[in-house]
Design a protein around this motif. Sequence first.
Motif, mmCIF file in Angstrom:
data_model
loop_
_atom_site.group_PDB
_atom_site.id
_atom_site.type_symbol
_atom_site.label_atom_id
_atom_site.label_comp_id
_atom_site.label_asym_id
_atom_site.label_seq_id
_atom_site.Cartn_x
_atom_site.Cartn_y
_atom_site.Cartn_z
ATOM 1 N N VAL A 53 -2.334 2.159 8.971
ATOM 2 C CA VAL A 53 -2.965 2.201 8.081
ATOM 3 C C VAL A 53 -4.936 1.509 8.588
ATOM 4 O O VAL A 53 -5.418 2.333 7.845
ATOM 5 C CB VAL A 53 -2.638 1.561 6.979
ATOM 6 C CG1 VAL A 53 -2.986 -0.120 6.489
ATOM 7 C CG2 VAL A 53 -3.104 1.215 5.628
ATOM 8 N N HIS A 54 -4.458 1.304 9.691
ATOM 9 C CA HIS A 54 -5.653 0.020 9.921
ATOM 10 C C HIS A 54 -6.930 1.670 10.140
ATOM 11 O O HIS A 54 -8.096 1.244 10.690
ATOM 12 C CB HIS A 54 -5.681 -0.803 11.432
ATOM 13 C CG HIS A 54 -4.676 0.959 12.778
ATOM 14 N ND1 HIS A 54 -3.262 0.753 12.975
ATOM 15 C CD2 HIS A 54 -4.979 1.149 13.157
ATOM 16 C CE1 HIS A 54 -3.431 1.442 13.284
ATOM 17 N NE2 HIS A 54 -4.209 1.379 14.097
ATOM 18 N N ILE A 55 -6.039 3.122 10.765
ATOM 19 C CA ILE A 55 -6.720 4.116 11.154
ATOM 20 C C ILE A 55 -7.804 4.596 10.247
ATOM 21 O O ILE A 55 -9.250 4.319 9.306
ATOM 22 C CB ILE A 55 -6.824 5.498 11.143
ATOM 23 C CG1 ILE A 55 -5.545 4.381 12.469
ATOM 24 C CG2 ILE A 55 -6.984 6.542 11.409
ATOM 25 C CD1 ILE A 55 -4.339 5.843 13.539
ATOM 26 N N ARG A 56 -7.439 4.224 8.568
ATOM 27 C CA ARG A 56 -8.069 4.753 7.648
ATOM 28 C C ARG A 56 -9.172 3.563 7.128
ATOM 29 O O ARG A 56 -10.380 3.810 6.764
ATOM 30 C CB ARG A 56 -6.962 4.966 6.373
ATOM 31 C CG ARG A 56 -6.683 6.449 6.470
ATOM 32 C CD ARG A 56 -6.932 6.959 5.366
ATOM 33 N NE ARG A 56 -5.767 8.113 5.741
ATOM 34 C CZ ARG A 56 -6.326 9.397 5.150
ATOM 35 N NH1 ARG A 56 -7.398 9.830 5.333
ATOM 36 N NH2 ARG A 56 -5.568 10.402 4.941
ATOM 37 N N GLN A 57 -8.733 2.110 7.607
ATOM 38 C CA GLN A 57 -9.637 0.875 7.185
ATOM 39 C C GLN A 57 -10.950 1.589 8.300
ATOM 40 O O GLN A 57 -12.657 0.838 8.067
ATOM 41 C CB GLN A 57 -8.818 -0.270 7.658
ATOM 42 C CG GLN A 57 -8.778 -0.456 5.996
ATOM 43 C CD GLN A 57 -7.197 -1.231 6.860
ATOM 44 O OE1 GLN A 57 -6.340 -2.003 7.762
ATOM 45 N NE2 GLN A 57 -6.691 -2.735 5.482
ATOM 46 N N TRP A 58 -10.208 1.744 9.850
ATOM 47 C CA TRP A 58 -11.516 2.211 10.443
ATOM 48 C C TRP A 58 -12.738 2.982 10.144
ATOM 49 O O TRP A 58 -13.810 2.952 10.083
ATOM 50 C CB TRP A 58 -10.882 1.721 11.759
ATOM 51 C CG TRP A 58 -10.299 1.302 12.543
ATOM 52 C CD1 TRP A 58 -9.965 0.202 12.564
ATOM 53 C CD2 TRP A 58 -9.229 0.806 13.354
ATOM 54 N NE1 TRP A 58 -9.379 -0.845 12.851
ATOM 55 C CE2 TRP A 58 -8.953 -0.611 13.876
ATOM 56 C CE3 TRP A 58 -9.413 1.768 14.395
ATOM 57 C CZ2 TRP A 58 -8.516 -0.141 15.422
ATOM 58 C CZ3 TRP A 58 -8.773 2.036 15.698
ATOM 59 C CH2 TRP A 58 -8.234 0.759 16.081
ATOM 60 N N GLN A 59 -12.149 3.909 9.575
ATOM 61 C CA GLN A 59 -12.604 5.235 9.010
ATOM 62 C C GLN A 59 -14.164 4.709 8.105
ATOM 63 O O GLN A 59 -15.039 4.870 8.308
ATOM 64 C CB GLN A 59 -11.801 6.243 9.042
ATOM 65 C CG GLN A 59 -11.116 6.807 9.969
ATOM 66 C CD GLN A 59 -9.992 8.085 8.811
ATOM 67 O OE1 GLN A 59 -10.061 7.661 7.721
ATOM 68 N NE2 GLN A 59 -9.876 9.322 10.100
ATOM 69 N N GLY A 60 -13.498 3.806 7.088
ATOM 70 C CA GLY A 60 -13.792 3.652 6.134
ATOM 71 C C GLY A 60 -15.521 2.717 6.777
ATOM 72 O O GLY A 60 -16.390 2.411 6.191
ATOM 73 N N CYS A 61 -14.271 1.302 7.298
ATOM 74 C CA CYS A 61 -15.401 0.749 7.880
ATOM 75 C C CYS A 61 -16.979 2.062 8.805
ATOM 76 O O CYS A 61 -18.068 0.879 8.804
ATOM 77 C CB CYS A 61 -14.980 -0.984 9.272
ATOM 78 S SG CYS A 61 -15.375 -0.947 9.942
ATOM 79 N N MET A 62 -16.750 2.276 9.583
ATOM 80 C CA MET A 62 -17.437 3.016 10.492
ATOM 81 C C MET A 62 -18.734 4.200 9.954
ATOM 82 O O MET A 62 -19.741 3.698 9.764
ATOM 83 C CB MET A 62 -16.374 3.824 11.261
ATOM 84 C CG MET A 62 -16.143 3.359 12.567
ATOM 85 S SD MET A 62 -17.151 2.500 13.549
ATOM 86 C CE MET A 62 -17.634 3.592 15.810
ATOM 87 N N GLU A 63 -17.849 4.262 8.533
ATOM 88 C CA GLU A 63 -18.571 5.323 6.972
ATOM 89 C C GLU A 63 -19.897 4.022 5.941
ATOM 90 O O GLU A 63 -21.196 4.539 6.510
ATOM 91 C CB GLU A 63 -17.580 5.635 6.456
ATOM 92 C CG GLU A 63 -17.076 7.378 7.097
ATOM 93 C CD GLU A 63 -16.096 8.124 6.007
ATOM 94 O OE1 GLU A 63 -16.306 7.293 4.757
ATOM 95 O OE2 GLU A 63 -15.447 8.896 6.495
ATOM 96 N N LEU A 64 -19.371 2.900 6.655
ATOM 97 C CA LEU A 64 -20.317 1.730 5.787
ATOM 98 C C LEU A 64 -21.769 1.660 6.443
ATOM 99 O O LEU A 64 -22.441 1.624 6.710
ATOM 100 C CB LEU A 64 -19.389 0.451 5.413
ATOM 101 C CG LEU A 64 -18.578 1.131 4.158
ATOM 102 C CD1 LEU A 64 -17.319 -0.915 3.840
ATOM 103 C CD2 LEU A 64 -19.299 1.393 2.648
ATOM 104 N N LYS A 65 -21.264 2.095 8.047
ATOM 105 C CA LYS A 65 -22.049 1.502 9.360
ATOM 106 C C LYS A 65 -22.970 2.834 9.279
ATOM 107 O O LYS A 65 -24.029 2.395 10.082
ATOM 108 C CB LYS A 65 -21.143 1.382 10.284
ATOM 109 C CG LYS A 65 -20.096 -0.137 10.155
ATOM 110 C CD LYS A 65 -19.776 -0.428 11.578
ATOM 111 C CE LYS A 65 -19.716 -2.155 11.225
ATOM 112 N NZ LYS A 65 -20.138 -2.904 11.887
#
Length: 68
Positions: A53-65
């Motif tokens: 599930v961390h991969i989806r969280q990383w995707q969202g985090c990168m999109e916010l950046k």
Amino acid sequence: MLRILFMVLLVAIVCSCGAIPDKNIDPAKNNVANFRKDLKECGEDYPEQASGVHIRQWQGCMELKGWK
């Protein structure tokens, strides 16, 4: 059977890793150094989990950046 399951899991992991955004909307930040720094920060905020599930969280985090 186990070999097939392992191969399916491996393909899923490789495909999901390719989905992390790698282009920043700000041309000044669109470089490898900023990408690595932001990805490292997202990795610290959302540590790796066995479920993936961390991969989806990383995707969202990168999109916010600003990475698309």
